[in-house]
Design an enzyme around this catalytic site. Structure first.
Site, PDB file in Angstrom:
ATOM      1  N   ARG A 120     -12.038  -8.163  53.359  1.00  0.00           N
ATOM      2  CA  ARG A 120     -13.147  -8.644  54.185  1.00  0.00           C
ATOM      3  C   ARG A 120     -12.861  -9.915  54.975  1.00  0.00           C
ATOM      4  O   ARG A 120     -12.973  -9.929  56.180  1.00  0.00           O
ATOM      5  CB  ARG A 120     -14.431  -8.844  53.342  1.00  0.00           C
ATOM      6  CG  ARG A 120     -14.957  -7.531  52.799  1.00  0.00           C
ATOM      7  CD  ARG A 120     -15.614  -7.682  51.462  1.00  0.00           C
ATOM      8  NE  ARG A 120     -14.633  -8.050  50.462  1.00  0.00           N
ATOM      9  CZ  ARG A 120     -14.908  -8.624  49.314  1.00  0.00           C
ATOM     10  NH1 ARG A 120     -16.148  -8.942  49.013  1.00  0.00           N
ATOM     11  NH2 ARG A 120     -13.951  -8.907  48.455  1.00  0.00           N
TER      12      ARG A 120
ATOM     13  N   GLY B   6      -0.202  17.064  55.793  1.00  0.00           N
ATOM     14  CA  GLY B   6      -0.396  16.713  57.193  1.00  0.00           C
ATOM     15  C   GLY B   6       0.295  17.682  58.133  1.00  0.00           C
ATOM     16  O   GLY B   6       1.091  18.537  57.718  1.00  0.00           O
ATOM     17  N   ASP B   7      -0.063  17.590  59.399  1.00  0.00           N
ATOM     18  CA  ASP B   7       0.544  18.387  60.472  1.00  0.00           C
ATOM     19  C   ASP B   7       0.340  19.877  60.281  1.00  0.00           C
ATOM     20  O   ASP B   7       1.186  20.689  60.664  1.00  0.00           O
ATOM     21  CB  ASP B   7       2.055  18.070  60.586  1.00  0.00           C
ATOM     22  CG  ASP B   7       2.303  16.585  60.775  1.00  0.00           C
ATOM     23  OD1 ASP B   7       1.505  15.952  61.486  1.00  0.00           O
ATOM     24  OD2 ASP B   7       3.274  16.066  60.202  1.00  0.00           O
TER      25      ASP B   7
ATOM     26  N   HIS C  85      -1.948  14.679  66.539  1.00  0.00           N
ATOM     27  CA  HIS C  85      -2.560  16.005  66.635  1.00  0.00           C
ATOM     28  C   HIS C  85      -2.188  16.622  67.980  1.00  0.00           C
ATOM     29  O   HIS C  85      -2.535  16.087  69.030  1.00  0.00           O
ATOM     30  CB  HIS C  85      -4.082  15.900  66.500  1.00  0.00           C
ATOM     31  CG  HIS C  85      -4.505  15.320  65.181  1.00  0.00           C
ATOM     32  ND1 HIS C  85      -5.786  14.925  64.921  1.00  0.00           N
ATOM     33  CD2 HIS C  85      -3.817  15.072  64.047  1.00  0.00           C
ATOM     34  CE1 HIS C  85      -5.865  14.473  63.676  1.00  0.00           C
ATOM     35  NE2 HIS C  85      -4.675  14.536  63.135  1.00  0.00           N
TER      36      HIS C  85
HETATM   37  P1  GDP Z   1      -2.096  18.209  62.939  1.00  0.00           P
HETATM   38  O1  GDP Z   1      -1.581  16.843  62.677  1.00  0.00           O
HETATM   39  O2  GDP Z   1      -2.620  18.871  61.719  1.00  0.00           O
HETATM   40  O3  GDP Z   1      -3.059  18.281  64.081  1.00  0.00           O
HETATM   41  O4  GDP Z   1      -0.828  19.082  63.369  1.00  0.00           O
HETATM   42  P2  GDP Z   1       0.302  18.643  64.425  1.00  0.00           P
HETATM   43  O5  GDP Z   1      -0.250  18.784  65.781  1.00  0.00           O
HETATM   44  O6  GDP Z   1       0.925  17.348  64.053  1.00  0.00           O
HETATM   45  O7  GDP Z   1       1.412  19.720  64.104  1.00  0.00           O
HETATM   46  C1  GDP Z   1       1.183  21.079  64.261  1.00  0.00           C
HETATM   47  C2  GDP Z   1       2.195  21.616  65.269  1.00  0.00           C
HETATM   48  O8  GDP Z   1       2.180  23.018  65.252  1.00  0.00           O
HETATM   49  C3  GDP Z   1       1.890  21.234  66.702  1.00  0.00           C
HETATM   50  O9  GDP Z   1       3.083  21.109  67.412  1.00  0.00           O
HETATM   51  C4  GDP Z   1       1.070  22.428  67.205  1.00  0.00           C
HETATM   52  O10 GDP Z   1       1.137  22.588  68.614  1.00  0.00           O
HETATM   53  C5  GDP Z   1       1.779  23.531  66.512  1.00  0.00           C
HETATM   54  N1  GDP Z   1       1.002  24.712  66.172  1.00  0.00           N
HETATM   55  C6  GDP Z   1      -0.281  24.807  65.755  1.00  0.00           C
HETATM   56  N2  GDP Z   1      -0.574  26.073  65.415  1.00  0.00           N
HETATM   57  C7  GDP Z   1       0.556  26.782  65.621  1.00  0.00           C
HETATM   58  C8  GDP Z   1       0.920  28.144  65.419  1.00  0.00           C
HETATM   59  O11 GDP Z   1       0.148  28.960  64.950  1.00  0.00           O
HETATM   60  N3  GDP Z   1       2.193  28.500  65.725  1.00  0.00           N
HETATM   61  C9  GDP Z   1       3.113  27.628  66.226  1.00  0.00           C
HETATM   62  N4  GDP Z   1       4.321  28.081  66.507  1.00  0.00           N
HETATM   63  N5  GDP Z   1       2.810  26.343  66.417  1.00  0.00           N
HETATM   64  C10 GDP Z   1       1.556  25.921  66.108  1.00  0.00           C
HETATM   65  P1  IMO Z   2      -1.658  14.112  60.774  1.00  0.00           P
HETATM   66  O1  IMO Z   2      -3.091  13.740  61.051  1.00  0.00           O
HETATM   67  C1  IMO Z   2       1.986  13.728  58.390  1.00  0.00           C
HETATM   68  C2  IMO Z   2       2.346  10.084  55.963  1.00  0.00           C
HETATM   69  C3  IMO Z   2       3.494   9.203  56.413  1.00  0.00           C
HETATM   70  C4  IMO Z   2       3.866   8.559  55.096  1.00  0.00           C
HETATM   71  C5  IMO Z   2       2.510   8.362  54.434  1.00  0.00           C
HETATM   72  C6  IMO Z   2       1.937   6.973  54.595  1.00  0.00           C
HETATM   73  O2  IMO Z   2      -0.832  14.230  62.010  1.00  0.00           O
HETATM   74  O3  IMO Z   2      -1.576  15.281  59.878  1.00  0.00           O
HETATM   75  P2  IMO Z   2       0.966   5.615  56.658  1.00  0.00           P
HETATM   76  O4  IMO Z   2       1.608   5.220  57.957  1.00  0.00           O
HETATM   77  O5  IMO Z   2      -0.272   6.406  56.811  1.00  0.00           O
HETATM   78  O6  IMO Z   2       0.798   4.442  55.732  1.00  0.00           O
HETATM   79  O7  IMO Z   2       2.059   6.555  55.943  1.00  0.00           O
HETATM   80  O8  IMO Z   2       1.637   9.295  55.023  1.00  0.00           O
HETATM   81  N1  IMO Z   2       1.392  10.464  57.025  1.00  0.00           N
HETATM   82  C7  IMO Z   2       1.411  11.632  57.674  1.00  0.00           C
HETATM   83  N2  IMO Z   2       2.266  12.671  57.594  1.00  0.00           N
HETATM   84  N3  IMO Z   2       0.920  13.789  59.215  1.00  0.00           N
HETATM   85  C8  IMO Z   2       0.048  12.764  59.281  1.00  0.00           C
HETATM   86  O9  IMO Z   2      -1.084  12.807  60.011  1.00  0.00           O
HETATM   87  C9  IMO Z   2       0.279  11.612  58.511  1.00  0.00           C
HETATM   88  N4  IMO Z   2      -0.359  10.441  58.353  1.00  0.00           N
HETATM   89  C10 IMO Z   2       0.317   9.764  57.442  1.00  0.00           C
HETATM   90  O10 IMO Z   2       4.557   9.974  56.951  1.00  0.00           O
HETATM   91  O11 IMO Z   2       4.612   9.461  54.313  1.00  0.00           O
HETATM   92 MG    MG Z   3       0.150  15.744  62.935  1.00  0.00          MG
END
Ligand code: GDP
Ligand code: IMO
Ligand code: MG
Length: 461
Positions: free
Chosen positions: A170, A37-38, A66
């Site tokens: 359900r 994630g992230d 996101h």
């Molecule tokens: P997602 O959950 O996959 O959409 O990712 P998140 O938004 O949770 O986390 C990605 C983080 O990295 C966010 O704070 C973005 O603004 C940041 N981000 C994305 N691409 C880049 C990059 O190329 N460089 C840096 N420094 N930050 C980035």
């Molecule tokens: P994005 O879309 C990072 C992780 C939680 C936990 C596990 C289960 O931003 O990439 P939940 O609340 O879904 O039952 O938690 O999954 N988790 C994520 N970690 N980014 C996410 O989403 C996540 N969605 C769930 O931290 O370990």
């Molecule tokens: Mg994220």
């Protein structure tokens, strides 16, 4: 035979021999995270919405966070698709998503305050509703594990697991459509509220006072929330199917990520939906032939939030922890949803290669490469040692993973600030060598390199 006359308001008669196989635009794309994630999915989705006719979130709920940065302005989205700023494209919350109505409406209000109209937001009537008891159960289950010396999942406590469990059960589930039918909602709550009260009273923490839910209060609250949602709610499945069959291109936005996939992730430390691209057609409600191209989003290193093994985590020495801290600060590695510091590690290509193979990705988006500037030596795991033997196989099982020791290759790092680079030629040689190793190990080309959070800070390869 003559065609029967229809009034303008009537539903048009379906064509009798419309082909069942959609004529899909070649540009329909699924965006999926390849790690925990992230990875930066939000940025890529926002970027690619330009090239599609509609965008659909197909899984997860408010556990996702996101971040999208447009012209220096940062938006944090949890339930609303990351393409919402493109006012001319439907931004659809698909039937596979679990929706916390209050959270969603708060997100809409926040966006409207910042000039994003949300007129293009479409919510599937078949999406399930996260109710207050789901969030409480999520919390109680985690507390129960901790109290019994079992590692908790580390959930976001947003009620995701209990809501998906009720969807499968359900009889105790509520869909968005039910919020718009007070009679049906009342009937459902008449069974659900006493059932949840009995279960939650039994599992509530000793010493805590569980206040039972009240049928009337819940009915009033959720019928009112339903009314506020009503303008956005439609049969999104029909809308998407019609788009698919008329050759429109759809962007499928994956939330969470492949290693958190309920079937194919590092079970049991996963979320409760099919976050991989395998879930895109089911969660959106279109034939799988609609997903024409799959882009895997990965960071240039690893992060994880919550519990579970992460083989390449930088925690074993002060030196490791200092590198992790540097990456965490430069990459703002703190959860968008919970604010928790993300665990940081070296790039794990055993895991990413597995995810890429599972999803069948056509291209990679390599994100946050800029964050690695200043790290002297970059380590990458391309094999594990398991039971004394090297392997590049990844088994998506937490117990197996606990016995896997990463085997690293080292690469010289780079020190230059690359955030202004807009072509591959502007990247330091060391960065390009690192990228070539990633492409070779995974066997998939890098299509986008991201060198900063802003959508402009992107190199298309
Ligand atoms: P997602 O959950 O996959 O959409 O990712 P998140 O938004 O949770 O986390 C990605 C983080 O990295 C966010 O704070 C973005 O603004 C940041 N981000 C994305 N691409 C880049 C990059 O190329 N460089 C840096 N420094 N930050 C980035
Ligand atoms: P994005 O879309 C990072 C992780 C939680 C936990 C596990 C289960 O931003 O990439 P939940 O609340 O879904 O039952 O938690 O999954 N988790 C994520 N970690 N980014 C996410 O989403 C996540 N969605 C769930 O931290 O370990
Ligand atoms: Mg994220």
């Amino acid at each position: 035979m003559s065609t029967p006359a229809t009034s303008p308001s009537a539903t048009p008669t379906p064509k009798p021999h419309e082909p069942a196989t959609p004529v899909m635009a070649a540009t329909s794309t699924a965006i999926v995270g390849l790690q925990w994630g992230d990875e930066g999915k939000g940025k890529i989705v926002n970027l690619l919405t330009d090239r599609h006719d509609a965008i659909v979130r197909y899984n997860g709920g408010a556990n996702a966070g996101h971040s999208v940065v447009v012209k220096g302005e940062r938006f944090a989205l949890h339930l609303i698709p990351s393409g919402i700023m493109h006012a001319d494209k439907p931004a659809i919350v698909g039937p596979g998503v679990v929706i916390d109505p209050e959270w969603l409406l708060k997100e809409v209000a926040g966006l409207r305050n910042r000039g994003v109209s949300c007129e293009n937001l479409v919510i599937s009537d078949h999406a399930h509703v996260v109710m207050p008891w789901h969030k409480l159960e999520d919390e109680l289950r985690e507390a129960f594990l901790s109290a019994n010396s079992v590692e908790p999942i580390g959930t976001t406590r947003r009620g995701i697991g209990p809501c998906y469990a009720d969807k499968a059960q359900r009889s105790t589930a509520i869909r968005v459509a039910d919020l718009l039918r007070p009679k049906v909602l009342s009937q459902k709550l008449a069974t659900i509220v006493p059932f949840k009260n009995a279960v939650l009273a039994a599992i509530a923490r000793p010493g805590s006072t569980f206040v039972p839910y009240d049928h009337r209060t819940q009915l009033e609250q959720f019928a009112a929330l339903g009314e506020q949602l009503r303008p956005f709610v439609t049969g999104a499945s029909k809308l998407l199917l019609d788009m698919a069959h008329s050759g429109k291109s759809i962007l499928f936005e994956g939330a969470n990520a492949t290693l958190l996939d309920v079937d194919h992730g590092t079970y049991p430390f996963v979320t409760s939906s099919t976050c991989s691209a395998l879930g895109a057609p089911a969660g959106a409600g279109v034939p799988f032939t609609c997903v024409r191209s799959i882009l895997g989003v990965m960071k240039a290193y690893s992060t994880r939030v919550g519990g579970g093994v992460m083989p390449t985590e930088l925690i074993n020495s002060d030196a490791d922890r200092a590198i992790a801290d540097g990456i965490r600060q430069r990459g703002r590695e703190f959860g968008t949803t919970t604010g928790r510091p993300r665990r940081v590690g070296w790039l794990d290509l055993v895991a990413v290669r597995y995810s890429a193979r599972l999803n069948g990705v056509h291209g990679l988006c390599l994100m946050l490469l800029d964050v690695l500037a200043g790290v002297d030596t970059l380590m990458v795991a391309d094999r594990y040692e398991v039971d004394g033997s090297p392997t590049n196989t990844f088994v998506p099982d937490a117990h197996w993973l606990a016995g896997a020791r990463p085997i690293y290759r080292s690469f010289p790092g780079f020190s230059a600030d690359i955030t202004a680079a807009r072509t591959l030629g502007e990247l330091p040689t060391q960065a390009r060598t690192y990228m070539e190793f990633i492409e070779q190990t995974i066997g998939v080309p890098i299509r986008f390199v991201s060198v900063g959070p802003d959508r402009a800070q992107t190199i298309e390869c």
